[in-house]
Design an enzyme around this catalytic site. Structure first.
Site, mmCIF file in Angstrom:
data_model
loop_
_atom_site.group_PDB
_atom_site.id
_atom_site.type_symbol
_atom_site.label_atom_id
_atom_site.label_comp_id
_atom_site.label_asym_id
_atom_site.label_seq_id
_atom_site.Cartn_x
_atom_site.Cartn_y
_atom_site.Cartn_z
ATOM 1 N N LYS A 101 0.957 -1.290 -0.093
ATOM 2 C CA LYS A 101 -0.113 -0.012 0.207
ATOM 3 C C LYS A 101 0.647 1.570 -0.350
ATOM 4 O O LYS A 101 0.198 2.460 -0.625
ATOM 5 C CB LYS A 101 -0.859 -0.396 0.991
ATOM 6 C CG LYS A 101 -1.905 -1.001 1.050
ATOM 7 C CD LYS A 101 -3.564 -0.961 2.173
ATOM 8 C CE LYS A 101 -4.399 -1.523 1.990
ATOM 9 N NZ LYS A 101 -4.505 -3.110 1.974
ATOM 10 N N GLU A 123 -10.811 6.836 4.087
ATOM 11 C CA GLU A 123 -10.788 6.531 5.444
ATOM 12 C C GLU A 123 -10.296 4.670 5.397
ATOM 13 O O GLU A 123 -9.918 4.882 4.848
ATOM 14 C CB GLU A 123 -12.830 5.695 5.154
ATOM 15 C CG GLU A 123 -13.102 4.798 4.139
ATOM 16 C CD GLU A 123 -12.879 5.536 2.268
ATOM 17 O OE1 GLU A 123 -12.421 6.687 2.548
ATOM 18 O OE2 GLU A 123 -12.741 4.761 1.248
ATOM 19 N N SER A 390 1.929 -9.303 -0.945
ATOM 20 C CA SER A 390 1.477 -8.420 -0.444
ATOM 21 C C SER A 390 2.005 -7.344 0.958
ATOM 22 O O SER A 390 1.970 -6.317 0.933
ATOM 23 C CB SER A 390 -0.007 -8.229 -0.752
ATOM 24 O OG SER A 390 -1.006 -8.855 -0.043
HETATM 25 C C1 LIG Z 1 -5.285 -3.650 2.086
HETATM 26 C C2 LIG Z 1 -4.585 -5.061 1.213
HETATM 27 C C3 LIG Z 1 -4.630 -5.990 0.486
HETATM 28 C C4 LIG Z 1 -5.929 -5.575 -0.003
HETATM 29 O O1 LIG Z 1 -6.070 -4.636 -1.549
HETATM 30 P P1 LIG Z 1 -5.529 -4.558 -3.165
HETATM 31 O O2 LIG Z 1 -6.424 -3.279 -3.110
HETATM 32 O O3 LIG Z 1 -7.068 -5.562 -3.456
HETATM 33 O O4 LIG Z 1 -4.526 -5.276 -3.858
HETATM 34 C C5 LIG Z 1 -3.665 -6.902 -0.123
HETATM 35 N N1 LIG Z 1 -2.840 -7.567 0.660
HETATM 36 C C6 LIG Z 1 -2.073 -6.018 2.207
HETATM 37 C C7 LIG Z 1 -1.527 -7.303 2.641
HETATM 38 C C8 LIG Z 1 -3.336 -5.581 2.241
HETATM 39 O O5 LIG Z 1 -3.136 -5.007 3.127
#
Ligand SMILES: *Cc1c(COP(=O)(O)O)cnc(C)c1O
Length: 406
Positions: A101, A123, A390
């Protein structure tokens, strides 16, 4: 040209939206005359910024020296099954703040500053977006106002503390159910009080134009790096690239690097929650229908009245009834495939990755890992799966311990 090649070319060519912000039939501009000029201004400023070498150089500097990019690709040893495909991880969990993010939050806050805005507003549900945004605002000396439901505030202690320490103005929202959708309404009301000086920062490739293409552009660094790294490491392309899909930002970021390689299969993994045959999941592309939600056209999970249905996932970052328009378009054209993993599979993958490689993944990312664990044994040893990790799992450890009774 055969049909498949034509579809692929089409999907690649149109992953940039048309001038109204549509990816195929999905996305589009806001239908609110109060907000439309504000979003047009953001879109125009974004285009100028992206064409400006100083802006690009500033972004690259922060990516390298602040976020810690490029994040490596790691070829797993113990996780990859004997006789099956090799599993590789793109390590977005190693970024500053522990997830992807920060990639778009830095971009959005840099843009807000360049536009002369004083305040960044958003938000947050579980607080992941709030923390990344508060981080970027602390760095770039911008005021930050985050709206969060009181129920979520009570549940998400560490993230609430982080946001406070980072100096953001946390606004507790007690109206309605005191959760994310009430925080969205509250943030929007605050935005409309002073739109001149405020930048609304959306946390995924969702919402009306220009947000989907803007967040995609900031996240595409994942795919650009991954493609180059994968070629350097292996001399070829991965067979499949895989990412979890909530709103779809980390997935589109990874896919961006491989869209024009027809031999690479793109796989998004949605949360199947307690099962696709229950009403406790958030498998939007698997079971949703197209319509307009939150100001843009996408697949979303609908109740009988067409309203967004309540959704569930054990991973709060995946708990969203809609999905970015790019993914809707990639699904319809067949360029990407969307699969799902249940809560139970995500927990199992969380533990398996932790104990086989010493890497504790976010529960969101564990959905993509679960798919890879399921899939790899059915593939050949000369094939490969590249999974976007992610985020890291620090935020989830107490929850996992109590859920699994460890
Ligand atoms: C917020 C988040 C996601 C999901 O968001 P996407 O917009 O689908 O990428 C996935 N993995 C993590 C670690 C997150 O914090």
């Amino acid at each position: 040209m055969n049909i498949r090649a034509e579809i692929l070319e089409n999907a690649t060519a149109t992953l940039a939206p048309d001038s109204n912000g549509y990816f195929g039939e999905y996305g589009g501009p806001i239908d609110d005359p109060r907000v439309a000029p504000l979003l047009a201004e953001i879109g125009a400023a974004f285009d100028l910024a992206m064409a400006d070498e100083t802006f690009q150089a500033g972004l690259m500097h922060l990516r390298k020296h602040y976020v810690g990019r490029p994040s490596p690709i790691y070829p797993t040893t113990n996780l990859s099954p004997a006789g099956g495909a090799r599993i590789y991880l793109k390590r977005e969990d190693l970024n500053h703040t522990g997830a992807h993010k920060i990639n778009h939050c830095l971009g959005e806050v840099m843009l807000a500053k360049r536009m002369g805005k004083k305040r960044v507003l958003a938000e947050t549900g579980a607080g992941q977006h709030g923390v990344a945004l508060a981080t970027a605002c602390a760095l770039l000396d911008m005021e930050c106002e985050i709206h969060m439901g009181v129920v979520d505030i009570a549940k998400e202690h560490p993230n609430v503390s982080r946001m406070k320490i980072l100096g953001c103005d946390l606004v507790p929202v007690s109206m309605g159910t005191g959760t994310l959708k009430d925080a969205v309404d509250s943030a929007f009301i605050s935005y409309m009080k002073d739109p001149e000086n405020t930048f609304f920062a959306i946390g995924s490739v969702t919402g009306p134009a220009p947000y989907p293409r803007m967040v995609q552009a900031f996240q595409s660094v994942i795919g650009q790096e991954a493609r180059q790294q994968f070629v350097e490491l292996t001399g070829g392309m991965p067979t499949e690239v895989v990412a979890c899909v909530g709103g779809g930002s980390n997935a589109i970021g990874l896919f961006s690097g491989f869209l024009d390689e027809p031999g690479v299969t793109l796989v998004g993994v949605e949360p199947a929650g307690k099962g696709l045959d229950t009403d406790k999941h958030a498998a939007t592309l698997t079971l949703g229908k197209p319509g307009v939600m939150h100001g843009f056209r996408c697949y979303y999970l609908q109740g009988e009245d067409g309203e967004p249905a309540p959704v569930h996932s054990v991973a709060s970052g995946l708990d969203y009834p809609g999905v970015g328009p790019q993914h809707c378009h990639l699904k319809d054209t067949g360029r990407a495939r969307y699969e799902s993993a249940t809560d139970a599979e995500a927990f199992a993958a969380f533990m398996t990755l932790s104990r086989s490689e010493g890497i504790i993944p976010a529960l969101e990312s564990a959905h993509a890992v679960a798919y890879a664990i399921r899939r790899a044994p059915k593939m050949r040893p000369d094939q490969s799966i590249l999974v976007n990790l992610s985020g890291r799992g620090d935020k989830d450890i107490d929850f996992v311990i109590s859920e699994l009774g460890l």
